[in-house]
Design an enzyme around this catalytic site. Structure first.
Site, short mmCIF file in Angstrom:
data_model
loop_
_atom_site.label_atom_id
_atom_site.label_comp_id
_atom_site.label_asym_id
_atom_site.label_seq_id
_atom_site.Cartn_x
_atom_site.Cartn_y
_atom_site.Cartn_z
N ARG A 259 0.87 -1.18 0.00
CA ARG A 259 0.00 0.00 0.00
C ARG A 259 0.91 1.22 0.00
NH1 ARG A 259 -0.43 2.30 5.02
NH2 ARG A 259 -0.77 0.63 6.49
N HIS A 263 -2.92 4.05 5.59
CA HIS A 263 -3.93 3.04 5.82
C HIS A 263 -5.32 3.59 5.51
CE1 HIS A 263 -6.37 -0.03 7.67
NE2 HIS A 263 -6.92 0.89 8.43
N TYR A 272 5.36 5.09 11.38
CA TYR A 272 5.75 3.69 11.60
C TYR A 272 6.56 3.06 10.45
CZ TYR A 272 1.29 3.05 9.07
OH TYR A 272 0.27 3.12 8.17
C1 LIG Z 1 -12.20 -6.79 14.08
C2 LIG Z 1 -11.51 -5.52 13.77
N1 LIG Z 1 -10.49 -5.11 14.53
C3 LIG Z 1 -9.87 -3.95 14.28
C4 LIG Z 1 -10.25 -3.16 13.23
C5 LIG Z 1 -9.56 -1.82 12.97
N2 LIG Z 1 -8.76 -1.93 11.71
C6 LIG Z 1 -9.26 -1.50 10.54
S1 LIG Z 1 -8.26 -1.89 9.26
C7 LIG Z 1 -7.12 -2.61 10.29
C8 LIG Z 1 -5.89 -3.23 9.69
C9 LIG Z 1 -6.23 -4.24 8.65
O1 LIG Z 1 -5.08 -4.77 8.09
P1 LIG Z 1 -5.12 -5.78 6.90
O2 LIG Z 1 -6.00 -6.94 7.21
O3 LIG Z 1 -3.72 -6.10 6.53
O4 LIG Z 1 -5.84 -4.99 5.71
P2 LIG Z 1 -5.38 -3.63 5.04
O5 LIG Z 1 -6.07 -2.54 5.78
O6 LIG Z 1 -3.91 -3.56 5.10
O7 LIG Z 1 -5.90 -3.73 3.65
C10 LIG Z 1 -7.54 -2.54 11.61
C11 LIG Z 1 -6.78 -3.04 12.75
C12 LIG Z 1 -11.33 -3.61 12.46
N3 LIG Z 1 -11.78 -2.92 11.41
N4 LIG Z 1 -11.93 -4.79 12.74
#
Ligand SMILES: Cc1ncc(C[n+]2csc(CCOP(=O)(O)OP(=O)(O)O)c2C)c(N)n1
Ligand SMILES: Cc1ncc(C[n+]2csc(CCOP(=O)(O)OP(=O)(O)O)c2C)c(N)n1
Ligand SMILES: [Mg+2]
Ligand SMILES: [Mg+2]
Lengths: 367, 333, 333, 367
Positions: A259, A263, A272
Site C-alpha cells: 500500500r 492506511h 511507523y
Molecule cells: C475486528 C476488527 N479489529 C480492528 C479493526 C480496525 N482496523 C481496521 S483496518 C485494520 C488493519 C487491517 O489490516 P489488513 O487486514 O492487513 O488490511 P489492510 O487494511 O492492510 O488492507 C484494523 C486493525 C477492524 N476494522 N476490525
C-alpha cells in the site's frame, strides 16, 4: 493445475520490475481488448484513489482507505472470474468492485456516509465489510449454498494480511476445506495492517502456507503483476468450478503487494515506516510495469494512454458529481430496514423523531 | 394461545420433541431450510432436538459442522444472504459468545447495511438456562444481550405447543431470530401438539393465568415455575401470569394492558438482575402506566453472580418460594 | 470530583491525553503494568492514546499485537492470571465482540471459578460512542452488555481529570475493568490535570450540576451534552446532572438520593433504548424510591436501530434539543 | 532436536501394539522408579475413570467426561515437564492433573458441582476450562508473562482435536509464534469431538501440520505410547526452555489416541460410531502395552501389579470418601469471589437470600 500446486513459498511472477516477461514465465492468453480494459481499470483505480483522498482532505468525504499500489492484484483477479461469480470484499477493493460492475459513484456515496452506496443492486457483490476477517465465513457460506443449489459459481473473498490473524479467517477457511466449497480466499498482503508489519502479524514465513492447515492449496503471487495474478486466480477459478479427482476446490492466494499511501485518510504512515521502504516498493508499481508490457506488445502508445487518461478523468469527475448531487439520505431512513417490518417501538421512535425535527428544524437540532 | 389447528390429529410431545417436530415440518415444507451445528447430524443433537432429521433429510441438509461457533453462524449468514434458511444450533447458550460478533455485527445488520437488498433469514437455536446439573457455562440465560441489539428477534418458548409454532414462525421469518430453548423443561411435561406444521405468531405474549391483583411477567422455564407459585398463592392473591414468549420485539401492549388492570407487577427471570430484562420491562411500565402503579415493580431474578456449579444451582434459580414471597411483597407494599 | 492533589503542578490536557498520561503514570509506578493491542506501540494508537509509551517503555511493555481481539484479551487474561497487569486496547468498541467470549466467560469468572485463587487484574480500554464521522462499526456504545455480566466493572470517564484518575484506579483494581472512552470528546476540551499519578475511586458518581427540579443521569459524551442542555434550561428548569462514571457497580446511593430530592428523572445515553442501561436505572429508582416519584422516568437515548453511517449519525445521537425536550417532558408531566 | 523437526506426517512411535520396542526406535532414558510411577499413574487414571462413571450412574456425581484410552498421552507428557512448569488443562485431563500433584478428591469435588475442587491451591495448574479452545490464549499469555519475567518455565496446554477448529486455537498459536513463548500445545486427538470424527473436523491431513501456519514445529506422536509421548514432549520442553539459534520455542504436538468410552456420561457413542472401531483401537490400549514393556524390562511382574492395583484402588476409595464427606458448599458462597470486594448490590442480594433461607428452610425452599 501446476500453477497452484507449486510450493507456496515460491512466488508466481511473470513480469519483472520493468514490465518484461521473465525467462520461462508462461504468459496467460488474453485478448488485446481485455488487456487494455485491465489497464484502464488499474488507471481508474489509481485516479479514483487520488481524487477520493483529496475529497476527504477538503471535508467532502469522511475517512477513506486508499488502495494505490494494489490495483494489479484487484484488477488481475477480478478479470479471472466470470460475470456471475461473486465478490465478497473487505473495504479497500474499490478497483475490484468497480471491475465487477459497481459504479464509482456508489463507492463514493458509501464513503460519504450513505448506506445506499453499499447496496450495489444487481451486482454479484456483498456490501463492504469493516470488521476485519468477518466476511470470510460469509464467503464460505455463500459458496457452500451455491454448491448445495447445484450452481457452478465461484466466490472470491478479499481480505488483508492482518485479517489472517483473526479467528474468523481460520474458521472460514476450515469450513471451506471440510465442505469443499468453490471459494477463492484472496489475501491482499500489502505488508502492513495499519502500523503492524507483516513479520509481526505471524511467524509463518508466507501467508500462502497457511492453507496447509486446511488441506487445500495455497499459492503466493506477485500481487503487483496483474498477469501473474490473473494466471493464478484463473487456475483457482477453474479448480473451484471443476476440481479433478482428489483435488479440493478452495484456494488461498497470497498476493504480495504494497500500500503506497496511508492506511486510511486518518492515518500517518510516516510514524511507523520509512520512506525508503515505500520507494523500493514503488519500483514495482503495477501500473508502469503493465504499461511497459503493453507498449512492448504494441497495443499501447502515448496517444492511447492520453485518450484513456482523459476518459477516466471524466468518468471519475462524473462519479463525484453524481455522488455529491444525490440527495443526502432522509433522516428517517435510519428507522427503515432494521427488520422486514417496522416493530411498534421503532415506529414510535420514528414518530417522536419526526416531531422533534418539526419542532426544531434540522438546523437548530444539529447545531 | 397458538394457531395450531384444533381439528388435526395431535401427538403428545415434550418441549424438545416439539422443537424436533417443528424442524421436521419446516424442512419438509421448504427445501431451503437446513439445520447445522455441532452434533446435530448423526448424533441427533446432544439433547436429541434434531433426532432423526439426518436420516430423513441427509447430510446436505442436516450438517455436522466443525467445532466453531463463529464459523457456524458466519457461514450460515452467508447461506442466508444467498437465499437459504439455515437453522443453526449452538450446543449451549454459554457457547454462543464466540459467535457473538457474527450475530451482532452481521446477522443483525445485513438488512440495514444493504438497505434491504440482503436479508438474513436465519435462526440461531440454543438450549438455555439452568437446573440440569450441567458443568460450568452450561446454564446461562443472557437473553438481554440479544434484546439490546436492534435487528435481532429473540424468542423463548415455554410449552411444547409454542415451541413448535414459534420455531416455525422463526424459520419463516425474514429476519434473524435467536431462539432460546429452556432446557430445564425440555422434558418436564408433555402437551398435545398438532401433527401438522403451524405457526404461533412472534411478538405476542400469552396470558397463562388470568388474575386481578398483580401481573407477573416471565418466560421460559420460569413461566412454568411462576404459574406454580401463582397456583399456590391462589386464594391469598389472584396472580396474572404473562408469558412473554417473544422478548424482542416485546409485546408492550399486553404488558401495559395487564398492568393497567392490576396496578402491580413483578418480573421473573433466571438471568442476573442488573442489566437483565426485568429492568427493561419495569422501565417500560412506568413510562407507559405510572399513574396506575400502586407498588414498586419487583425483580425476581438470578443473582448478580456467575451461575454457580451445580451443587448450588437450585439456590441460584428463582425458586417457587422466592417467587411467591416476591409477589407477596408487591401486593403487601 | 476526583482525588487529584490540588497542590501538585498541573497540565492542561484533553481527555485522550489524560488517558495517555494515566497509562504513563501507572507504567512508571508499577513494572507489572503493560499495554497491548493493535497499533498501540510504534504508532502510538490510532487516537494517540498510547503516544510516546513505546519509546519510553519499549516493546516488551508496549506491545503491538497481531490483529486478533480474542487473542489480545485471551493472552492478557493469561498474563493477568500470572501476575501482570495488562491494559489491552480494543481499537474501537465495535470490534470488541470477537473478544466477548474471553471477557464474559473468562475475565469475569476466573476469580469465582478458582474461589479467589486467581484473579484477573486486567483493563480493556476501548474508544466508544459516535459522532466522529467514522465508518460502520466505529460508533457503538454497548456498555449494557458488560454491565449485565457479573464479575466485570465498567467505567466511562467524561472529563480529562476523571479519565486519568479512573484509569489509574482501573489499572490498580484487582478485577477486570472495561474502560470505555467517549471518543466524541477525546479532544473536545481541555482541563487542568495533576501531573502526578492519582486515583479517582470507582463506583462513585459525580454531580456535575446541582439542581432541584429533575435529576438527569448520564455518562460519557452525553454527560457533556446534558450539562449543555441543563445550562440552556437554567431559569426555566433547575436540572441536576449526575455523571455516573462507573456503570458497574452502579452508584445506586447517589442515584436514589438525587432522585429523592427531585422526584423526577431522565436518563441520557447513546445506546439503543431497548435493553439499554436507562432501563436498569429507571427500574432501580422505582424499586428504591417509588413513593418519591412524580413523573415517569424518561429515557433519552439512541434509537432501536443500528448506528447509521455518518451522514445521519448526528440525528441518531441525543441532541441537546432532544435532551432538553425530554427533560421538559419529565417536568411538565 | 530431530524428534521435533521430522515431517509432521510421520508419526513418532516407540512401542508396537504388543509393547515391544520398534526397530530403530530410540527409547528415552528413564529411571525404573519413574517408569513404575508412570505405570501407576496410568492405572490410577483408568481406575479413577471407571469409578467416576459409576458414581455418576449412581447419582452421586453430575456429568463426567471419562478419559480411558488417553492415559498414555496424559502421563507420558506430564512426566516430561518439571515440577514448576505449568499445566493449562481442558476438562478431560484427570490423569495429567493428578500427575501434576492435584488430589483426585479435588477433581471429584469439581465434578460434584463444587467450585472448590477447581482451586488446586499451590499446584501449577489453571482451573479446568469448559468452553472449547478458550484456554489456549491463556496458556500463551501465561507463558509470555513468564518469559517477560525472565523465568525459564514451560507452559503445557491440553486440548482436543475438535478444539483445533476454534478461532481461539488459531489466535493462541499465532500469538505464541509471534511472541515466541515457551509453550507446548498438546492436542489430545482422540478421533472424536463428541460425534464428529476427526476427518470431518478439518480437511488437513494431520493436526500437527497446522503448526506450519504459525511458523513453528508440529509433530505427530502415537498418543497411546507413553514412551513416544514422553520423548516428543521432552524434546519440546527442552526447546521451549532453551531454543537453539533460529529455532522457535513453541511446539504443537498431536497425540493420536482414542477415547474408549463416551464423550461424557451424558453421551451414547453407539449412535455415531461402530464397536468395531472401538475394538480396533483397544488393541493399542496404552496400559497393557506399557505393562508388557515393563515386564519385558523385568521391572514389573504379577506380584507388583497386584500390589499397585490394591494401592490405587485404596487411593481412589479414599479420594471418593474425602470428596463425599466434604461439606457441600455453603449456599452463600455463591456471592463470594465475584469481585475482590463484594459490591453493595451483591451484599444486599446475599442478605435477602439469607432471609429467604431463614424463612423457608433449605428443604422447603428447594422442594
Ligand atoms: C475486528 C476488527 N479489529 C480492528 C479493526 C480496525 N482496523 C481496521 S483496518 C485494520 C488493519 C487491517 O489490516 P489488513 O487486514 O492487513 O488490511 P489492510 O487494511 O492492510 O488492507 C484494523 C486493525 C477492524 N476494522 N476490525
Ligand atoms: C465453545 C464450545 N462449544 C461447544 C462446547 C460443547 N462441547 C463440549 S466438549 C465438545 C467436543 C470437544 O471435542 P474435542 O476438542 O475433540 O475434545 P474431547 O472432548 O474429544 O476431548 C463440545 C462440542 C463447548 N464446551 N465449548
Ligand atoms: Mg494489510
Ligand atoms: Mg476429541
Amino acid at each position: 493445475m501446476s500453477t497452484l500446486q507449486r510450493d507456496p513459498e515460491k512466488r508466481v511472477q511473470i513480469l519483472d520490475e520493468d514490465g518484461r516477461v521473465r525467462d520461462g514465465a508462461t504468459v496467460p492468453e488474453l485478448e488485446e481488448d481485455e488487456l487494455l480494459e485491465m489497464y484502464r481499470e488499474m488507471k481508474i483505480g489509481r485516479h479514483f484513489d487520488q481524487r477520493a483522498v483529496s475529497l476527504q482532505r477538503q471535508g467532502r468525504m469522511g475517512t477513506f482507505p486508499p488502495m494505490s499500489g494494489q490495483e494489479g492484484a484487484q484488477v488481475g483477479s477480478i478479470h479471472a472470474v466470470a460475470d456471475d461469480d461473486w465478490l465478497i470484499p473487505s473495504y479497500r477493493e474499490h478497483a475490484a468492485v468497480y471491475g465487477a460492475g459497481v459504479d464509482l459513484a456508489e463507492t463514493l456515496r458509501y464513503w460519504m456516509g450513505d448506506e445506499r452506496g453499499n447496496q450495489m443492486d444487481g451486482q454479484p457483490v456483498l456490501p463492504s465489510t469493516v470488521p476485519i476477517a468477518t466476511q470470510i465465513p460469509h464467503a464460505t457460506g455463500m459458496a457452500w449454498a451455491s454448491k448445495l443449489k447445484g450452481e457452478n459459481r465461484v466466490f472470491m473473498c478479499y481480505f488483508g494480511d492482518g485479517a489472517t490473524s483473526e479467528g474468523d479467517f481460520h474458521e472460514g477457511l476450515n469450513f471451506a476445506g471440510v465442505f469443499d466449497t468453490p471459494s477463492i480466499f484472496f489475501c491482499n498482503n500489502n505488508q502492513w495492517a495499519i502500523s503492524v508489519p507483516r513479520e509481526r502479524q505471524t511467524a509463518s514465513q508466507t501467508i500462502a502456507q497457511k492453507a496447509t492447515a486446511y488441506g487445500f492449496d495455497g499459492v503466493q503471487v506477485d500481487g503487483m503483476d496483474p498477469l501473474a495474478v490473473y494466471r493464478v486466480t484463473k487456475a483457482a477459478v477453474e479448480k473451484a468450478r471443476d476440481p479433478s479427482e482428489g483435488e479440493r476446490r478452495p484456494t488461498l492466494i497470497e498476493a504480495v503487494q504494497y500500500r503506497f499511501g496511508a492506511h486510511t485518510t486518518a492515518d500517518d504512515p510516516s510514524v511507523y515506516r520509512d520512506d525508503d521502504e515505500v520507494e523500493q516498493w514503488k519500483r514495482r508499481d503495477p501500473i508502469p510495469r503493465f504499461e511497459e508490457y503493453l507498449r512492448g506488445k504494441g497495443i499501447l502508445d502515448d496517444e492511447r494512454i492520453d485518450a484513456i487518461t482523459s476518459e477516466i478523468e471524466a468518468e471519475v469527475d462524473d462519479a463525484i458529481d453524481t455522488a455529491e448531487s444525490t440527495d443526502r439520505p432522509d433522516p428517517s431512513a435510519m428507522f427503515e430496514h432494521v427488520y422486514s417490518e417496522m416493530p411498534d417501538r421503532v415506529a414510535e421512535q420514528r414518530e417522536a423523531f419526526e416531531q422533534l425535527r418539526d419542532r426544531h428544524g434540522d438546523e437548530e437540532l444539529l447545531e | 394461545m397458538s394457531t395450531q389447528d384444533q381439528q388435526s390429529t395431535t401427538e403428545s410431545l415434550t418441549l424438545v420433541q416439539a422443537v424436533c417436530e417443528g424442524l421436521y415440518g419446516e424442512m419438509e415444507r421448504d427445501d431451503d431450510v437446513l439445520v447445522m451445528g455441532e452434533d446435530v447430524g448423526k448424533n441427533g443433537g446432544v439433547f436429541r432436538a434434531t433426532d432423526g432429521l439426518y436420516e430423513e433429510f441427509g447430510g446436505d441438509r442436516v450438517i455436522d459442522t466443525p467445532l466453531a461457533e463463529s464459523g457456524i453462524v458466519g457461514t450460515a449468514i452467508g447461506m442466508a444472504a444467498y437465499g437459504l434458511r439455515p437453522v443453526t444450533e449452538i450446543q449451549f447458550m454459554g457457547f454462543i459468545y464466540p459467535a457473538f460478533d457474527q450475530i451482532v455485527s452481521h446477522a443483525a445488520r445485513l438488512r440495514t447495511r444493504s438497505r434491504g437488498r440482503f436479508s438474513c433469514p436465519m435462526v440461531v437455536r440454543a438450549p438455555y438456562g439452568g437446573g440440569i446439573r450441567a458443568p460450568e457455562h452450561h446454564s446461562e440465560s443472557k437473553e438481554a444481550f440479544f434484546v439490546h441489539e436492534p435487528g435481532l428477534k429473540v424468542v423463548v418458548p415455554s410449552t411444547p405447543g409454542d415451541a413448535k409454532g414459534l420455531l416455525a414462525s422463526a424459520i419463516r421469518d425474514p429476519d434473524p431470530v435467536i431462539f432460546l430453548e429452556p432446557k430445564l423443561i425440555y422434558r418436564a411435561f408433555r402437551e398435545d401438539v398438532s401433527e401438522e406444521p403451524y405457526t404461533t405468531p412472534l411478538g405476542e405474549a400469552a396470558i397463562r393465568r388470568e388474575g386481578s391483583d398483580v401481573s407477573v411477567f416471565t418466560w421460559g422455564a420460569m413461566a412454568y415455575r411462576t404459574v406454580e407459585a401463582a397456583e399456590e398463592l391462589a386464594g391469598e392473591i389472584d396472580v396474572e401470569v404473562v408469558d412473554l414468549r417473544t422478548l424482542s420485539p416485546l409485546d408492550t401492549d399486553t404488558i401495559v394492558e395487564s398492568f393497567k388492570k392490576t396496578g402491580r407487577a413483578a418480573v421473573v427471570h433466571e438471568a442476573p438482575k442488573t442489566g437483565g430484562l426485568a429492568g427493561e420491562i419495569s422501565a417500560t411500565i412506568q413510562e407507559e402506566a405510572l399513574l396506575y402503579q400502586e407498588a414498586p415493580i419487583k425483580r425476581i431474578t438470578g443473582f448478580d453472580t456467575p451461575f454457580p456449579l451445580y451443587a448450588l444451582e437450585d439456590y441460584y434459580l428463582p425458586e417457587a418460594a422466592r417467587i411467591a414471597d416476591g409477589i407477596r411483597d408487591v401486593v403487601n407494599f
